[in-house]
Design an enzyme around this catalytic site. Structure first.
Site, short mmCIF file in Angstrom:
data_model
loop_
_atom_site.label_atom_id
_atom_site.label_comp_id
_atom_site.label_asym_id
_atom_site.label_seq_id
_atom_site.Cartn_x
_atom_site.Cartn_y
_atom_site.Cartn_z
N LYS A 13 62.80 -23.65 -20.02
CA LYS A 13 61.76 -24.69 -18.77
C LYS A 13 60.65 -24.67 -19.42
O LYS A 13 60.19 -25.68 -18.99
CB LYS A 13 61.85 -23.41 -18.02
CG LYS A 13 63.05 -22.39 -17.37
CD LYS A 13 63.25 -21.42 -16.44
CE LYS A 13 62.71 -20.17 -16.72
NZ LYS A 13 63.57 -19.40 -18.16
N ARG A 88 62.32 -17.24 -8.51
CA ARG A 88 63.78 -16.19 -9.67
C ARG A 88 64.21 -15.53 -8.48
O ARG A 88 64.95 -14.89 -9.24
CB ARG A 88 62.51 -15.64 -10.56
CG ARG A 88 62.85 -16.55 -11.68
CD ARG A 88 62.12 -14.82 -12.85
NE ARG A 88 62.39 -15.46 -13.87
CZ ARG A 88 61.40 -15.88 -14.85
NH1 ARG A 88 60.78 -16.76 -14.53
NH2 ARG A 88 62.07 -15.82 -16.34
N ARG A 127 61.99 -17.03 -31.98
CA ARG A 127 60.75 -17.25 -31.49
C ARG A 127 60.15 -15.62 -31.10
O ARG A 127 58.86 -15.83 -31.56
CB ARG A 127 59.92 -17.10 -29.53
CG ARG A 127 59.02 -17.29 -28.83
CD ARG A 127 59.15 -17.82 -27.39
NE ARG A 127 60.16 -17.15 -26.35
CZ ARG A 127 60.37 -16.58 -25.69
NH1 ARG A 127 59.92 -18.29 -24.48
NH2 ARG A 127 60.86 -16.57 -24.16
N ARG A 133 56.54 -11.87 -29.02
CA ARG A 133 56.26 -11.32 -27.62
C ARG A 133 56.62 -10.28 -26.98
O ARG A 133 58.33 -9.35 -27.50
CB ARG A 133 57.03 -12.80 -26.61
CG ARG A 133 55.78 -13.41 -25.55
CD ARG A 133 56.22 -13.87 -24.75
NE ARG A 133 57.20 -14.19 -23.86
CZ ARG A 133 57.77 -14.85 -22.91
NH1 ARG A 133 57.86 -16.19 -23.09
NH2 ARG A 133 58.88 -14.52 -22.59
N ARG A 144 66.92 -9.19 -19.37
CA ARG A 144 66.39 -10.85 -18.74
C ARG A 144 67.45 -10.88 -18.21
O ARG A 144 67.85 -11.85 -17.23
CB ARG A 144 65.96 -10.71 -19.66
CG ARG A 144 64.37 -10.21 -19.42
CD ARG A 144 63.30 -10.23 -20.81
NE ARG A 144 63.09 -12.34 -20.76
CZ ARG A 144 62.72 -12.79 -21.80
NH1 ARG A 144 62.73 -12.58 -23.31
NH2 ARG A 144 62.25 -14.28 -22.06
#
Ligand code: B4P
Length: 193
Positions: A13, A88, A127, A133, A144
């Site tokens: 996204k 969401r 990532r 993160r 998630r």
């Protein structure tokens, strides 16, 4: 144009929004970015949000809606906006619809980004190595994905019913995916005029 991006974590996204901003020259509103900024500032919202994000849970609707509410009133959004990761949940979608209805500017397009689960996991691991993160680890990521199926996927029917949903195959290179997005945007633009 007013466009919403929906997709599981790692679907691309944020990656594709950056490209579409350059292409359409409209503002971008990423709730993930806003929440990470609040967290970096260490304000009350950021501290509360971090507790949910680090567990792979959605930040509660009232917090997200209070944060987005101010942004929706900014005048530059009148020319259009890319909503990235927002809404969401169905209550978030209803709140957005109500706000847009008041302004007489309904959503033009909702892009559902799809990718294989193994590809999502591989992207998250890449990532994680680069950005570190707190919510990019296998356990949190699995949660998630589950939250996406339970709380965000119902939005797809909500938007399908309203005739604004387009499915985008998110597999392949970022350029290939962007080509598909461009085609969907142009197809919708042709029917808007
Ligand atoms: P987000 O910031 O929205 O994050 P995301 O779902 O992980 O990312 P995205 O799909 O944008 O993936 P990206 O392009 O970065 O949300 C984070 C958290 O914030 C949520 O879990 C939640 O707790 C909270 N939150 C946010 N909005 C909320 C809301 N409205 N309500 C409640 N809570 C909310 O891509 C991922 C990686 O893949 C990148 O490294 C990228 O480089 C790579 N990649 C992308 N496309 C690729 C491709 N085609 N090929 C190979 N790699 C690719």
């Amino acid at each position: 144009m007013l466009i919403v991006f929906i997709g599981p974590p790692g679907a691309g996204k944020g990656t594709q929004c950056k490209r579409l901003i350059d292409y359409l020259k409209i503002p971008h509103l990423s709730t993930g970015d806003l929440l990470r900024e609040a967290r970096a500032k260490g304000n009350t919202l950021g501290q509360l949000a971090a507790q949910y994000m680090d567990q792979g849970r959605l930040v509660p609707d009232p917090l997200v809606l209070a944060m987005v509410g101010e942004k929706l009133n900014e005048p530059e959004l009148a020319i259009g906006c890319l909503f990235d990761g927002f809404p969401r949940t169905v209550p978030q979608a209803r709140a957005l619809d109500e706000e847009l209805a008041k302004r007489g500017t309904p959503l033009n397009l909702v892009l559902e980004m799809r990718a294989d689960e193994q590809e999502l996991i591989d992207r998250m691991l890449r990532r994680a190595a680069l950005e570190k993160r707190a919510d990019d680890n296998p356990q949190t990521f699995a949660h998630r994905l589950e939250v996406y199926h339970q709380q965000t996927e119902p939005l797809l029917d909500y938007y399908r019913f309203r005739g604004v949903l387009a499915m985008i195959n998110g597999m392949g290179t970022p350029d290939e995916v962007f080509g598909r997005i461009q085609a969907a945007v142009e197809a919708r633009r042709a029917t808007c005029h």
